[in-house]
Scaffold this active site. Structure first.
Site, mmCIF file in Angstrom:
data_model
loop_
_atom_site.group_PDB
_atom_site.id
_atom_site.type_symbol
_atom_site.label_atom_id
_atom_site.label_comp_id
_atom_site.label_asym_id
_atom_site.label_seq_id
_atom_site.Cartn_x
_atom_site.Cartn_y
_atom_site.Cartn_z
ATOM 1 N N GLU A 1 10.227 -0.023 -2.851
ATOM 2 C CA GLU A 1 11.106 -1.197 -2.791
ATOM 3 C C GLU A 1 12.473 -0.875 -3.385
ATOM 4 O OE1 GLU A 1 9.411 -4.928 -3.906
ATOM 5 O OE2 GLU A 1 7.342 -4.268 -3.589
ATOM 6 N N TYR B 1 9.057 -10.232 0.196
ATOM 7 C CA TYR B 1 8.077 -9.687 1.146
ATOM 8 C C TYR B 1 8.814 -9.601 2.486
ATOM 9 C CZ TYR B 1 3.214 -9.451 2.990
ATOM 10 O OH TYR B 1 2.020 -9.080 3.563
ATOM 11 N N GLU C 1 4.289 0.688 -4.010
ATOM 12 C CA GLU C 1 5.063 0.009 -2.970
ATOM 13 C C GLU C 1 6.512 0.438 -3.114
ATOM 14 O OE1 GLU C 1 4.280 -4.258 -2.976
ATOM 15 O OE2 GLU C 1 2.475 -3.942 -1.771
ATOM 16 N N ARG D 1 -6.295 -9.611 7.087
ATOM 17 C CA ARG D 1 -6.827 -10.764 7.827
ATOM 18 C C ARG D 1 -7.026 -10.348 9.275
ATOM 19 N NH1 ARG D 1 -2.250 -12.516 5.577
ATOM 20 N NH2 ARG D 1 -1.320 -12.530 7.633
ATOM 21 N N HIS E 1 5.943 -4.132 7.322
ATOM 22 C CA HIS E 1 4.975 -4.140 6.215
ATOM 23 C C HIS E 1 4.107 -5.403 6.272
ATOM 24 C CE1 HIS E 1 3.179 -3.668 2.281
ATOM 25 N NE2 HIS E 1 3.604 -4.871 1.943
ATOM 26 N N THR F 1 5.346 -2.385 -13.074
ATOM 27 C CA THR F 1 6.368 -2.279 -12.039
ATOM 28 C C THR F 1 7.428 -1.357 -12.621
ATOM 29 O OG1 THR F 1 5.957 -4.584 -11.440
ATOM 30 C CG2 THR F 1 7.980 -3.592 -10.585
ATOM 31 N N ASP G 1 6.405 -1.188 -6.973
ATOM 32 C CA ASP G 1 5.530 -2.311 -7.319
ATOM 33 C C ASP G 1 4.092 -1.794 -7.264
ATOM 34 O OD1 ASP G 1 4.275 -4.739 -7.621
ATOM 35 O OD2 ASP G 1 4.625 -5.373 -5.557
ATOM 36 N N THR H 1 7.908 -4.347 -0.082
ATOM 37 C CA THR H 1 7.677 -3.003 0.448
ATOM 38 C C THR H 1 8.502 -2.763 1.700
ATOM 39 O OG1 THR H 1 5.441 -3.199 -0.338
ATOM 40 C CG2 THR H 1 5.872 -1.419 1.212
ATOM 41 N N ARG I 1 -5.223 -2.581 -4.909
ATOM 42 C CA ARG I 1 -5.555 -3.321 -3.676
ATOM 43 C C ARG I 1 -6.883 -4.050 -3.742
ATOM 44 N NH1 ARG I 1 -0.590 -3.905 -1.965
ATOM 45 N NH2 ARG I 1 0.439 -1.928 -1.552
ATOM 46 N N LYS J 1 -1.123 -6.879 -9.449
ATOM 47 C CA LYS J 1 0.271 -6.427 -9.432
ATOM 48 C C LYS J 1 0.914 -6.378 -10.814
ATOM 49 C CE LYS J 1 1.252 -6.745 -4.868
ATOM 50 N NZ LYS J 1 1.973 -5.738 -4.087
ATOM 51 N N ASP K 1 9.528 -10.859 -6.581
ATOM 52 C CA ASP K 1 9.263 -9.843 -5.563
ATOM 53 C C ASP K 1 9.160 -10.510 -4.196
ATOM 54 O OD1 ASP K 1 8.827 -7.376 -4.467
ATOM 55 O OD2 ASP K 1 6.706 -7.279 -5.013
ATOM 56 N N GLN L 1 -6.391 -7.102 -5.833
ATOM 57 C CA GLN L 1 -5.524 -8.007 -5.064
ATOM 58 C C GLN L 1 -6.307 -8.730 -3.966
ATOM 59 O OE1 GLN L 1 -2.356 -5.876 -3.071
ATOM 60 N NE2 GLN L 1 -1.449 -7.703 -2.186
ATOM 61 N N TYR M 1 -6.186 -12.855 -4.307
ATOM 62 C CA TYR M 1 -4.867 -13.311 -3.851
ATOM 63 C C TYR M 1 -4.830 -14.679 -3.171
ATOM 64 C CZ TYR M 1 -5.122 -12.353 1.219
ATOM 65 O OH TYR M 1 -5.418 -12.382 2.559
ATOM 66 N N GLU N 1 -1.057 0.969 3.906
ATOM 67 C CA GLU N 1 -0.722 1.134 5.319
ATOM 68 C C GLU N 1 -0.998 2.570 5.799
ATOM 69 O OE1 GLU N 1 3.060 -0.703 3.864
ATOM 70 O OE2 GLU N 1 3.325 -1.096 5.994
HETATM 71 CA CA CA Z 1 5.719 -5.806 -3.572
#
Ligand code: CA
Length: 417
Positions: A201, A129, A199, A143, A134, A257, A233, A349, A237, A253, A127, A240, A244, A363
């Site tokens: 995709e 990014y 997500e 962050r 996104h 899927t 996906d 995503t 959250r 995750k 996967d 994650q 992560y 988001e």
């Molecule tokens: Ca993804």
């Protein structure tokens, strides 16, 4: 509707995803019989195994590849045979073959009457990014106070290796996962996720294997692709966020899927190749590509609540992605990593710049702080009984090539002792 679709021996509606220019491939079964290969046309499935058995495809294939649980054997036959098969079916569907126009019932089955199955044997799933909007949105939410993009992001397509055992088809139920989740005091607790997300995709299906030690040249990348599917996906959250760092997504995750059942071929998507965003800073030489390596596909997502209220929550386009599929594949293999037929590589995503174009609830709900209104209900993340459906359509003045629908419903978490 163009001339070719008007000439089709079965009626093709103006709004179908499955035109004669499309003919996506999948695996189906009919009346509890074996799984076999089919192509979607309008409301029907072309039974390729039946056509082979009746001698209509035997000049292309000396042995039957159509009586199979997956598309892998057909894919392994190579690009020329993919193309010959497609042209043959196009000529049959426009009545240009005298033998089969009269007996259409036997090789055309209504999609409503067949069962669709997971179409591929997927050895490895990766996967990426690749959407800047996104990655920046997530960076801002996860962050706070730092640059939303990490320093490497504009120099390489970032990815993680996913899990192929939990790849599932459209229609499969998604069971809400349990996991370690931080409480307000920043202490880990164990309970079902409270922030289940989707997500949006696209994923490429690898059509040609490589040997270990031999990278795929970026200008050859298209030759290694069989086609594309829609991919969701599923993401927890809260799990994650706690797990992560430092190695990336894991249990947040890998529980599920899902992909759409019909693989839209690279050949059908060729008319929709286009340029992507201008890349700045310039990329290194192995990532420098020819023009036209992005795909112009309109994508949307609809949330249907457990009370059957519906809302289209996202509309975007895959041409917005920063890193093209060619750059993804070139980067994935530049160290000599080999790929195999049937491997899936997802885009990451797909979000646009503006609100309304974002490809995840993380988001859309600003990480659960802003609720969506759906009739008299509200959502920040997905609740039990809700469904997410994703659609994708490439369209020009002449015709459309669509992916059909990828839809899955969320079920409650299992009971733990
Ligand atoms: Ca993804």
């Amino acid at each position: 509707m163009n001339k070719l679709n008007k000439e089709c021996i079965i009626p093709i509606s103006e709004t179908t995803d499955f035109t004669i220019e499309n003919l996506p491939m999948g695996i189906f079964s009919y009346k509890d019989k074996n799984k076999k290969l089919g192509m979607a046309i309008g409301e029907y499935v072309v039974d390729l195994e039946y056509l082979w058995r009746k001698g209509l495809l035997d000049r292309i294939f000396d042995k039957n590849v159509f009586d199979s649980n997956t598309l892998n054997k057909f894919i392994a036959s190579g690009k020329n045979k993919w193309s010959l098969t497609r042209k043959k079916i196009q000529s049959l569907l426009t009545g240009k073959h005298p033998k089969f126009t009269k007996t259409k019932k036997e090789w055309l089955l209504l999609q409503q009457k067949v069962i669709l199955h997971f179409p591929l044997k997927v050895g490895d799933y990766t996967d990426f990014y690749s959407s800047e909007a996104h990655a920046a949105n997530v960076g801002r939410l996860f962050r706070k106070n730092e640059d939303p993009l990490l320093p490497n992001w504009k120099h390489m397509p970032i990815a993680y290796h996913g899990r192929s055992s939990s790849l599932m088809l459209s229609g499969s139920p998604i069971i809400r996962p349990w996991g370690q989740i931080l409480n307000k005091q920043n202490e880990p607790e164990f309970h079902p996720t409270k922030s289940l997300d989707f997500e949006l995709e696209l994923a490429m299906v690898i059509g040609k294997s490589t040997k270990n030690g031999t990278p795929i040249n970026i200008n050859n990348a298209k030759e290694h692709l069989f086609g594309f599917v829609l991919l969701n996906d599923w993401s927890a959250r809260d799990i994650q966020r706690w797990e992560y760092q430092p190695l990336g997504p894991f249990l947040g995750k890998n529980f599920a899927t899902t992909i759409s059942p019909w693989v839209v071929t690279m050949e059908a998507l060729e008319p929709f190749l286009c340029d992507g965003p201008i890349q700045n800073p310039p990329v290194l030489s192995y990532l420098t590509q020819n023009k036209g390596m992005h795909l112009d596909i309109n994508l949307d997502v609809t949330l249907t609540t457990n009370k059957q209220n519906k809302l289209k929550i996202t509309g975007t386009n895959s041409k917005n992605i920063y890193w093209s599929f060619a750059q993804q594949l070139a980067h994935h293999t530049i160290n000599g990593c080999n790929v195999n037929i049937g491997d899936l590589m997802a885009s990451g995503t797909i979000s646009g710049e503006k609100e309304g174009e974002w490809g995840s609830l993380l988001e859309i709900s600003f990480n659960g702080t802003k609720a969506l209104k759906i009739e008299n209900e509200s959502r920040t993340f997905i609740e039990d009984g809700d469904s997410i459906s994703i659609n994708g359509i490439a369209e020009n003045k002449e015709f459309r090539v669509g992916f059909g629908s990828l839809e899955n419903k969320v079920l409650p978490a299992i009971k733990m002792e």
